[in-house]
Design a protein around this motif. Structure first.
Motif, PDB file in Angstrom:
ATOM      1  N   LEU A 148       0.831  -1.202   0.000  1.00 58.79           N
ATOM      2  CA  LEU A 148       0.000   0.000   0.000  1.00 58.79           C
ATOM      3  C   LEU A 148       0.868   1.255   0.000  1.00 58.79           C
ATOM      4  CD1 LEU A 148      -3.058   0.645   0.017  1.00 58.79           C
ATOM      5  CD2 LEU A 148      -2.880   0.935   2.491  1.00 58.79           C
ATOM      6  N   GLU A 149       1.924   1.238   0.778  1.00 61.51           N
ATOM      7  CA  GLU A 149       2.835   2.387   0.819  1.00 61.51           C
ATOM      8  C   GLU A 149       3.517   2.582  -0.528  1.00 61.51           C
ATOM      9  OE1 GLU A 149       3.713   1.432   5.516  1.00 61.51           O
ATOM     10  OE2 GLU A 149       5.297   1.127   4.042  1.00 61.51           O
ATOM     11  N   ARG A 150       3.880   1.465  -1.166  1.00 65.72           N
ATOM     12  CA  ARG A 150       4.508   1.545  -2.483  1.00 65.72           C
ATOM     13  C   ARG A 150       3.551   2.130  -3.515  1.00 65.72           C
ATOM     14  NH1 ARG A 150       9.768   1.270  -4.066  1.00 65.72           N
ATOM     15  NH2 ARG A 150      10.077  -0.381  -2.538  1.00 65.72           N
ATOM     16  N   ALA A 178     -13.138   9.256   0.830  1.00 61.87           N
ATOM     17  CA  ALA A 178     -12.311   9.859   1.875  1.00 61.87           C
ATOM     18  C   ALA A 178     -13.085   9.949   3.185  1.00 61.87           C
ATOM     19  CB  ALA A 178     -11.836  11.242   1.434  1.00 61.87           C
ATOM     20  N   THR A 179     -13.338   8.805   3.807  1.00 63.53           N
ATOM     21  CA  THR A 179     -13.998   8.783   5.111  1.00 63.53           C
ATOM     22  C   THR A 179     -13.017   9.253   6.182  1.00 63.53           C
ATOM     23  OG1 THR A 179     -13.336   6.505   5.545  1.00 63.53           O
ATOM     24  CG2 THR A 179     -15.420   6.835   4.360  1.00 63.53           C
ATOM     25  N   LYS A 180     -13.521   9.542   7.374  1.00 66.88           N
ATOM     26  CA  LYS A 180     -12.644   9.964   8.470  1.00 66.88           C
ATOM     27  C   LYS A 180     -11.600   8.901   8.752  1.00 66.88           C
ATOM     28  CE  LYS A 180     -15.988  12.880  10.910  1.00 66.88           C
ATOM     29  NZ  LYS A 180     -16.761  13.045  12.177  1.00 66.88           N
ATOM     30  N   SER A 181     -12.041   7.647   8.717  1.00 68.30           N
ATOM     31  CA  SER A 181     -11.127   6.545   8.980  1.00 68.30           C
ATOM     32  C   SER A 181     -10.035   6.469   7.922  1.00 68.30           C
ATOM     33  CB  SER A 181     -11.906   5.220   9.011  1.00 68.30           C
ATOM     34  OG  SER A 181     -11.030   4.121   9.131  1.00 68.30           O
ATOM     35  N   ARG A 182     -10.423   6.614   6.637  1.00 70.23           N
ATOM     36  CA  ARG A 182      -9.437   6.536   5.559  1.00 70.23           C
ATOM     37  C   ARG A 182      -8.472   7.714   5.601  1.00 70.23           C
ATOM     38  NH1 ARG A 182      -9.340   1.343   4.762  1.00 70.23           N
ATOM     39  NH2 ARG A 182     -11.054   0.485   3.523  1.00 70.23           N
ATOM     40  N   LEU A 183      -8.969   8.902   5.908  1.00 67.22           N
ATOM     41  CA  LEU A 183      -8.101  10.072   5.996  1.00 67.22           C
ATOM     42  C   LEU A 183      -7.080   9.907   7.117  1.00 67.22           C
ATOM     43  CD1 LEU A 183     -10.716  12.925   5.423  1.00 67.22           C
ATOM     44  CD2 LEU A 183      -8.824  12.323   3.895  1.00 67.22           C
ATOM     45  N   ALA A 184      -7.526   9.319   8.226  1.00 63.91           N
ATOM     46  CA  ALA A 184      -6.615   9.067   9.339  1.00 63.91           C
ATOM     47  C   ALA A 184      -5.570   8.028   8.942  1.00 63.91           C
ATOM     48  CB  ALA A 184      -7.398   8.597  10.561  1.00 63.91           C
ATOM     49  N   GLN A 185      -6.014   6.980   8.233  1.00 66.80           N
ATOM     50  CA  GLN A 185      -5.081   5.957   7.761  1.00 66.80           C
ATOM     51  C   GLN A 185      -4.073   6.546   6.773  1.00 66.80           C
ATOM     52  OE1 GLN A 185      -8.521   3.047   6.966  1.00 66.80           O
ATOM     53  NE2 GLN A 185      -6.786   1.683   7.217  1.00 66.80           N
ATOM     54  N   LEU A 186      -4.548   7.474   5.957  1.00 71.04           N
ATOM     55  CA  LEU A 186      -3.652   8.113   4.987  1.00 71.04           C
ATOM     56  C   LEU A 186      -2.567   8.914   5.706  1.00 71.04           C
ATOM     57  CD1 LEU A 186      -2.951   8.791   2.044  1.00 71.04           C
ATOM     58  CD2 LEU A 186      -4.528  10.736   2.205  1.00 71.04           C
ATOM     59  N   SER A 187      -2.936   9.597   6.773  1.00 72.10           N
ATOM     60  CA  SER A 187      -1.948  10.363   7.542  1.00 72.10           C
ATOM     61  C   SER A 187      -0.851   9.449   8.077  1.00 72.10           C
ATOM     62  CB  SER A 187      -2.637  11.094   8.705  1.00 72.10           C
ATOM     63  OG  SER A 187      -3.547  12.055   8.225  1.00 72.10           O
ATOM     64  N   ILE A 188      -1.262   8.266   8.567  1.00 68.90           N
ATOM     65  CA  ILE A 188      -0.299   7.275   9.057  1.00 68.90           C
ATOM     66  C   ILE A 188       0.608   6.831   7.919  1.00 68.90           C
ATOM     67  CG2 ILE A 188      -0.097   4.862   9.726  1.00 68.90           C
ATOM     68  CD1 ILE A 188      -0.741   6.066  12.138  1.00 68.90           C
ATOM     69  N   LEU A 189       0.007   6.540   6.774  1.00 68.55           N
ATOM     70  CA  LEU A 189       0.752   6.038   5.621  1.00 68.55           C
ATOM     71  C   LEU A 189       1.792   7.052   5.153  1.00 68.55           C
ATOM     72  CD1 LEU A 189      -0.756   4.050   2.681  1.00 68.55           C
ATOM     73  CD2 LEU A 189       0.794   5.944   2.221  1.00 68.55           C
ATOM     74  N   ILE A 190       1.406   8.316   5.083  1.00 67.47           N
ATOM     75  CA  ILE A 190       2.335   9.368   4.654  1.00 67.47           C
ATOM     76  C   ILE A 190       3.492   9.491   5.641  1.00 67.47           C
ATOM     77  CG2 ILE A 190       2.593  11.847   4.297  1.00 67.47           C
ATOM     78  CD1 ILE A 190       1.178  10.424   1.994  1.00 67.47           C
ATOM     79  N   LYS A 191       3.178   9.377   6.919  1.00 62.90           N
ATOM     80  CA  LYS A 191       4.236   9.448   7.925  1.00 62.90           C
ATOM     81  C   LYS A 191       5.209   8.287   7.755  1.00 62.90           C
ATOM     82  CE  LYS A 191       5.052  10.136  12.843  1.00 62.90           C
ATOM     83  NZ  LYS A 191       4.447  10.399  14.179  1.00 62.90           N
ATOM     84  N   LYS A 192       4.686   7.094   7.420  1.00 66.41           N
ATOM     85  CA  LYS A 192       5.540   5.927   7.221  1.00 66.41           C
ATOM     86  C   LYS A 192       6.442   6.116   5.998  1.00 66.41           C
ATOM     87  CE  LYS A 192       2.718   2.401   9.482  1.00 66.41           C
ATOM     88  NZ  LYS A 192       1.897   1.175   9.291  1.00 66.41           N
ATOM     89  N   LEU A 193       5.916   6.768   4.957  1.00 64.75           N
ATOM     90  CA  LEU A 193       6.751   7.053   3.786  1.00 64.75           C
ATOM     91  C   LEU A 193       7.919   7.953   4.173  1.00 64.75           C
ATOM     92  CD1 LEU A 193       4.211   7.688   0.867  1.00 64.75           C
ATOM     93  CD2 LEU A 193       5.652   5.685   1.238  1.00 64.75           C
ATOM     94  N   ARG A 194       7.631   8.979   4.945  1.00 60.98           N
ATOM     95  CA  ARG A 194       8.699   9.890   5.376  1.00 60.98           C
ATOM     96  C   ARG A 194       9.750   9.147   6.196  1.00 60.98           C
ATOM     97  NH1 ARG A 194       4.126  14.204   7.106  1.00 60.98           N
ATOM     98  NH2 ARG A 194       3.985  15.385   5.144  1.00 60.98           N
ATOM     99  N   ILE A 195       9.275   8.278   7.092  1.00 63.32           N
ATOM    100  CA  ILE A 195      10.195   7.502   7.921  1.00 63.32           C
ATOM    101  C   ILE A 195      11.046   6.576   7.058  1.00 63.32           C
ATOM    102  CG2 ILE A 195      10.311   5.702   9.687  1.00 63.32           C
ATOM    103  CD1 ILE A 195       7.836   6.980  10.980  1.00 63.32           C
ATOM    104  N   ALA A 196      10.419   5.963   6.032  1.00 60.69           N
ATOM    105  CA  ALA A 196      11.141   5.050   5.141  1.00 60.69           C
ATOM    106  C   ALA A 196      12.282   5.768   4.423  1.00 60.69           C
ATOM    107  CB  ALA A 196      10.181   4.434   4.131  1.00 60.69           C
ATOM    108  N   PHE A 197      11.994   6.975   3.925  1.00 61.90           N
ATOM    109  CA  PHE A 197      13.048   7.756   3.263  1.00 61.90           C
ATOM    110  C   PHE A 197      14.170   8.077   4.253  1.00 61.90           C
ATOM    111  CE2 PHE A 197       9.889   8.933  -0.082  1.00 61.90           C
ATOM    112  CZ  PHE A 197      10.691   8.698  -1.191  1.00 61.90           C
ATOM    113  N   LYS A 198      13.762   8.470   5.468  1.00 57.48           N
ATOM    114  CA  LYS A 198      14.747   8.851   6.475  1.00 57.48           C
ATOM    115  C   LYS A 198      15.615   7.661   6.862  1.00 57.48           C
ATOM    116  CE  LYS A 198      15.141  11.112  10.996  1.00 57.48           C
ATOM    117  NZ  LYS A 198      14.395  11.711  12.130  1.00 57.48           N
ATOM    118  N   LYS A 199      14.977   6.484   7.042  1.00 54.94           N
ATOM    119  CA  LYS A 199      15.724   5.279   7.400  1.00 54.94           C
ATOM    120  C   LYS A 199      16.717   4.900   6.306  1.00 54.94           C
ATOM    121  CE  LYS A 199      12.167   3.091  10.276  1.00 54.94           C
ATOM    122  NZ  LYS A 199      11.140   2.017  10.308  1.00 54.94           N
ATOM    123  N   ASP A 200      16.370   5.245   5.074  1.00 53.67           N
ATOM    124  CA  ASP A 200      17.243   4.898   3.959  1.00 53.67           C
ATOM    125  C   ASP A 200      18.328   5.944   3.732  1.00 53.67           C
ATOM    126  OD1 ASP A 200      17.223   2.498   2.407  1.00 53.67           O
ATOM    127  OD2 ASP A 200      17.019   3.720   0.616  1.00 53.67           O
ATOM    128  N   GLY A 201      18.393   6.916   4.639  1.00 52.89           N
ATOM    129  CA  GLY A 201      19.481   7.883   4.579  1.00 52.89           C
ATOM    130  C   GLY A 201      19.202   9.122   3.760  1.00 52.89           C
TER     131      GLY A 201
END
Length: 236
Positions: A148-150, A178-201
């Protein structure tokens, strides 16, 4: 048992929500002293790692909220307690809850954030000291992402630096609006993308929030992902 840290300026106003969470067998630690401690700290507090969820009370101002977010581990699920729907997406906040929600609504809303088991791949990364490093690190060219993140990253990449609305991303990823639940899940997903980039240097901003509009990839992220795709391309 799931542990919840409820940060507030006044523990008396949190009794209603605390009782509902305890009915769901959540261990709730409601504290004002820790709130004041965290707003005066510049370091991350080890004791925070004990809690699965961190809830920020409506008694806390947005400026104080930003101070707290600055010392919280990126892996923590942070929720904002509000009396009504927020007018805009709160950066660094995964979702929001209300003490007026029923026990059933709280149960279903919170279950989506429950911590997933750590995969063997993540354990190896921890052993290799890639996760949690304070330095910028060296790019490895191998982002570790869920399917999903990919898909989300690929959609943002195809936009070539243009903004994609949160509603369009939700529809693309889940096909149910774009339900409240999906929007909240999207926020989590975007944060995980940022973390993935950061972890990869990858240093600097990668997935940028355009307030009131949506998300876009920065030039740094576009260039890095383009290099990764080039490396994955089979030789002819």
């Amino acid at each position: 048992m799931i542990s919840v840290l409820l940060l507030t300026k006044n523990i008396l106003v949190e009794q209603k929500l605390q009782e509902k969470l305890q009915r769901l067998n959540y261990e709730v630690f409601c504290c004002s002293n820790m709130f004041y401690l965290m707003t005066q700290q510049t370091r991350k507090l080890p004791m925070i790692n004990y809690f699965d969820y961190i809830i920020l009370s409506e008694t806390i101002t947005e400026n104080e909220m930003r101070q707290i977010l600055a010392v919280l581990p990126e892996s923590k699920i942070v929720l904002r307690k509000l009396e009504k729907d927020p007018e805009r997406q709160l950066e660094g906040i995964h979702g929001w809850i209300s003490e007026e929600s029923t026990v059933e609504e709280l149960r279903e809303g919170l279950c989506q954030w429950e911590r997933r088991p750590i995969s063997q791949e993540v354990i190896l990364s921890l052993v290799g000291n890639r996760i949690g490093s304070e330095g910028e690190g060296t790019p490895t060219g191998s982002l570790t992402l869920s399917k999903l993140e990919r898909r989300a990253l690929e959609k943002l990449y195809q936009a070539e630096g243009k903004v994609i609305s949160r509603e369009d991303l939700c529809e693309y990823l889940w096909k149910d609006g774009a339900t409240k639940s999906r929007l909240a899940q999207l926020s989590i997903l975007i944060k995980k993308l940022r973390i993935a980039f950061k972890k990869d240097g990858v240093a600097g901003e990668t997935v940028q929030t355009s307030w009131g509009e949506g998300y876009l990839l920065t030039t740094t992220a576009l260039d890095y992902y383009a290099q990764e795709k080039e490396q994955e391309r089979p030789l002819s």
